[in-house]
Design a protein around this motif. Structure first.
Motif, short mmCIF file in Angstrom:
data_model
loop_
_atom_site.label_atom_id
_atom_site.label_comp_id
_atom_site.label_asym_id
_atom_site.label_seq_id
_atom_site.Cartn_x
_atom_site.Cartn_y
_atom_site.Cartn_z
N ARG A 311 -46.26 10.08 -3.29
CA ARG A 311 -46.90 11.40 -3.27
C ARG A 311 -45.88 12.53 -3.35
O ARG A 311 -45.00 12.67 -2.50
CB ARG A 311 -47.75 11.55 -2.01
CG ARG A 311 -48.42 12.93 -1.90
CD ARG A 311 -49.04 13.13 -0.54
NE ARG A 311 -50.32 12.45 -0.38
CZ ARG A 311 -51.51 13.06 -0.41
NH1 ARG A 311 -51.56 14.36 -0.61
NH2 ARG A 311 -52.60 12.36 -0.24
N ASP A 312 -46.05 13.38 -4.35
CA ASP A 312 -45.27 14.61 -4.43
C ASP A 312 -45.84 15.65 -3.47
O ASP A 312 -47.01 15.57 -3.06
CB ASP A 312 -45.31 15.17 -5.85
CG ASP A 312 -44.52 14.33 -6.84
OD1 ASP A 312 -43.39 13.94 -6.49
OD2 ASP A 312 -45.03 14.06 -7.94
N GLN A 313 -45.01 16.62 -3.11
CA GLN A 313 -45.47 17.67 -2.21
C GLN A 313 -46.66 18.40 -2.81
O GLN A 313 -46.74 18.61 -4.03
CB GLN A 313 -44.35 18.67 -1.94
CG GLN A 313 -44.71 19.74 -0.91
CD GLN A 313 -43.53 20.61 -0.53
OE1 GLN A 313 -42.44 20.47 -1.07
NE2 GLN A 313 -43.73 21.53 0.40
N GLY A 314 -47.62 18.75 -1.98
CA GLY A 314 -48.85 19.36 -2.45
C GLY A 314 -48.66 20.77 -2.99
O GLY A 314 -47.75 21.49 -2.61
N VAL A 315 -49.56 21.14 -3.91
CA VAL A 315 -49.66 22.51 -4.39
C VAL A 315 -50.66 23.23 -3.49
O VAL A 315 -51.76 22.73 -3.27
CB VAL A 315 -50.12 22.56 -5.86
CG1 VAL A 315 -50.32 23.99 -6.32
CG2 VAL A 315 -49.13 21.83 -6.74
N GLU A 316 -50.28 24.38 -2.97
CA GLU A 316 -51.15 25.08 -2.02
C GLU A 316 -52.29 25.78 -2.74
O GLU A 316 -52.11 26.39 -3.80
CB GLU A 316 -50.33 26.10 -1.22
CG GLU A 316 -49.23 25.49 -0.36
CD GLU A 316 -49.79 24.60 0.73
OE1 GLU A 316 -50.90 24.86 1.22
OE2 GLU A 316 -49.11 23.61 1.09
N LEU A 317 -53.49 25.68 -2.15
CA LEU A 317 -54.67 26.30 -2.76
C LEU A 317 -54.52 27.82 -2.93
O LEU A 317 -54.91 28.35 -3.98
CB LEU A 317 -55.91 25.98 -1.92
CG LEU A 317 -57.24 26.50 -2.47
CD1 LEU A 317 -57.53 25.91 -3.85
CD2 LEU A 317 -58.39 26.15 -1.51
N ALA A 331 -49.55 24.83 -13.60
CA ALA A 331 -48.61 24.00 -14.36
C ALA A 331 -48.08 22.86 -13.52
O ALA A 331 -47.94 21.73 -13.99
CB ALA A 331 -47.46 24.87 -14.88
N SER A 332 -47.80 23.14 -12.25
CA SER A 332 -47.33 22.09 -11.35
C SER A 332 -48.44 21.10 -11.05
O SER A 332 -48.22 19.88 -11.07
CB SER A 332 -46.82 22.72 -10.04
OG SER A 332 -46.41 21.72 -9.13
#
Length: 564
Positions: A311-317, A331-332
């Motif tokens: 798991r890559d670090q999450g993208v924040e909402l 894009a991320s």
């Protein structure tokens, strides 16, 4: 009575209560008062897990007497509760190095059979448990209880006992078996009144911390009854380590101030493997917990690891809905290299599914895989972290506007309504980007693999504390399978965050906005009972009336059938 003796007495009373509730399954025959020396104590009962057709893992904890560093035990598996027909036995040690837990793989068993098991130390017997091996080919049905999110200070673990009452044959735990927070942390507002204050009082960081927290959870009579009655197949989620964990860190970990994340993971996973009745696939890398279980030719259960391997670090909402940061965040989010399982585990899963001839391919994994997308217009207006009435009113208005536009015939929609339904102007994003919605390419690869292989796919999920049933679809709308998500055992759900919205209305909002969502319950705790046959996969959602009282009732809240 000294404090230490009082605590020991309370644990023993809890064990006796569980024994009565379990109908004698947990009865123990200790040495008599004339024993010459004190014996080890089996304060946390017994457990079994990771069943195969010819073997099962047996577990206990043997608290030593007189400070010894090793407790030598004899284990026995029998066809009868009186142990007159012992079919497998041997010796195992509970050592200080393993926190005085002991596990053994009991072999030489028959497929699809129930057995009794126990541990002995001298004249002192552990409680007696029951377990079951996996069936051979030709099995007509399998019943498994699915659990997630049991928070000790939040309330009582009634769901565990209720699964036994409802006839489950196996248990599957999808994570958040414990919570790592300090005593005054998450969902602890009623802990003092309930007598369920977290121990240790500090947040779990070290080996000793995690061991103490597991010991507290395993003192719970409902959890002990489940372990003594059903073989468990388990995997961790984030709270066994730290909230929102990923490969190199976690939201609830401050590097340096709380030590190194790698050290924390090592401690947490060592204790998880100590206290859970699992067969460790790779002793050199405790993160590799993915493994498969074949229930004859009926179903193959593939347990996945979605936190620490890929798991890559999450993208924040907030970055996804903020116009100033949205492009970079999207894009991320949609990067082809963004991982959830990691390449090695993904390849393993593809191989397992391709080789399986079972009717059902079942993924036991932690977070929602189904699409739970909301339009940005709603996400910008309705912030679950802001429970201010004005903020929730604004969110409700955004929901109303979107659902009204959706219900209006295309030819009668206003320009504003047309904009709300235009994905280019009002794109849809998963509201929970800690789930598979935060890893859309990885999800498409997994679902596409199942579709290409022609497999009948069922995913099991937890994490959200709420009940869901959804269709699993590719981006082009092709249905690949269905997802059944279990409510939490005791952790509070969306009813706490969307407090201004009646639960029935909240469920209607979710099913109204999300086309692939068939059912939601956003207010009740309980468990999911899955029944597999050659033609159907049926999910029964059982709910308990309360987790805030020892007295409760249980009700079957909903059933859903997926036809093969």
């Amino acid at each position: 009575m000294a404090i230490s003796n009082r605590r020991s007495f309370i644990i023993r009373v809890a064990s006796a209560s569980a024994a009565v509730a379990a109908g004698g399954l947990l009865s123990a025959c200790g040495g008599g008062d004339d024993d010459a020396s004190p014996s080890a104590r089996f304060d946390f009962g017994v457990a079994s897990g990771d069943p195969l057709a010819d073997r099962v893992v047996l577990w206990t904890h043997a608290a030593p007497a007189n400070g010894q560093s090793t407790v030598s035990l004899t284990w026995e598996v029998a066809r009868d509760a009186g142990f007159t027909q012992v079919v497998s036995s041997g010796q195992v040690q509970a050592t200080a190095a393993a926190g005085f837990t002991a596990k053994v793989d009991a072999t030489g068993l028959s497929a699809g059979q129930s057995y009794h098991f126990r541990f002995r130390e001298g004249r002192n017997n552990s409680p007696v448990g029951r377990t079951r091996t996996l069936p051979a080919s030709g099995v007509g049905s399998v019943k498994m209880a699915v659990f997630s999110c049991a928070n000790y200070p939040a309330g009582f673990f009634h769901a565990y006992s209720e699964a036994v009452n409802q006839g489950a044959e196996y248990a599957v735990h999808l994570g958040d078996y414990i919570y790592e927070y300090p005593a005054n942390g998450y969902a602890s507002q009623d802990a003092v009144a309930l007598g369920r204050v977290s121990s240790p009082a500090n947040e779990c960081l070290t080996l000793a911390d995690y061991r103490a927290r597991y010991a507290q959870y395993r003192s719970d009579p409902d959890l002990k009854r489940m372990h003594a009655s059903l073989p468990l197949i388990a995997v961790w989620d984030d709270h066994e380590i730290a909230n929102d964990a990923y490969v190199t860190g976690a939201e609830n970990h401050t590097e340096g101030a709380e030590g190194a994340f790698t050290d924390r993971v090592a401690a947490a996973l060592k204790v998880w493997h100590e206290w859970m009745p699992v067969r460790t696939p790779d002793m050199t890398d405790l993160r590799k917990i993915y493994r498969s279980f074949d229930f004859g030719n009926l179903l193959s259960l593939h347990m996945l690891e979605t936190r620490l391997l890929g798991r890559d670090q999450g993208v924040e909402l907030p970055s996804l809905v903020n116009p100033a940061t949205q492009a970079a965040a999207l894009a991320s989010l949609t990067s082809a290299s963004r991982q959830m399982l990691g390449g090695v585990q993904q390849a393993w899963l593809q191989q397992q599914m391709a080789a399986s001839s079972a009717t059902w391919q079942v993924l036991g994994q932690q977070v929602l895989m189904a699409r739970m997308a909301f339009p940005v217009s709603i996400l910008q207006a309705l912030d679950p972290s802001n429970t201010d009435p004005a903020a929730q009113a604004a969110g409700l208005q955004a929901i109303t506007d979107y659902l009204t536009a959706k219900a209006t015939p295309p030819g009668s929609r206003t320009p504003t309504q047309q904009s709300l339904l235009d994905p280019a102007l009002n794109p849809q994003l998963g509201y929970n980007v800690d789930a598979w919605d935060g890893y859309p390419v990885a999800r498409e690869v997994l679902l596409g693999t199942a579709n290409t292989l022609g497999k009948r796919l069922v995913t099991l999920a937890g994490d959200t504390h709420n009940a869901w049933h959804s269709d699993l679809t590719l981006l082009n709308g092709t249905k690949v399978g269905e997802e059944f998500a279990t409510p939490g055992v005791s952790s509070p759900g969306l009813e706490e965050y969307l407090s201004a919205i009646p639960p029935a209305n909240a469920a209607s909002i979710f099913t109204g906005v999300i086309d692939t969502l068939n059912y939601a319950d956003t207010a009740r705790r309980g468990f999911l009972l899955m029944t597999f046959t050659p033609t159907t996969a049926t999910g029964d959602w059982w709910f308990v009336s309360t987790v805030k009282s020892r007295s409760y009732t249980a009700v079957l809240g909903h059933s859903a059938v997926f036809n093969a």
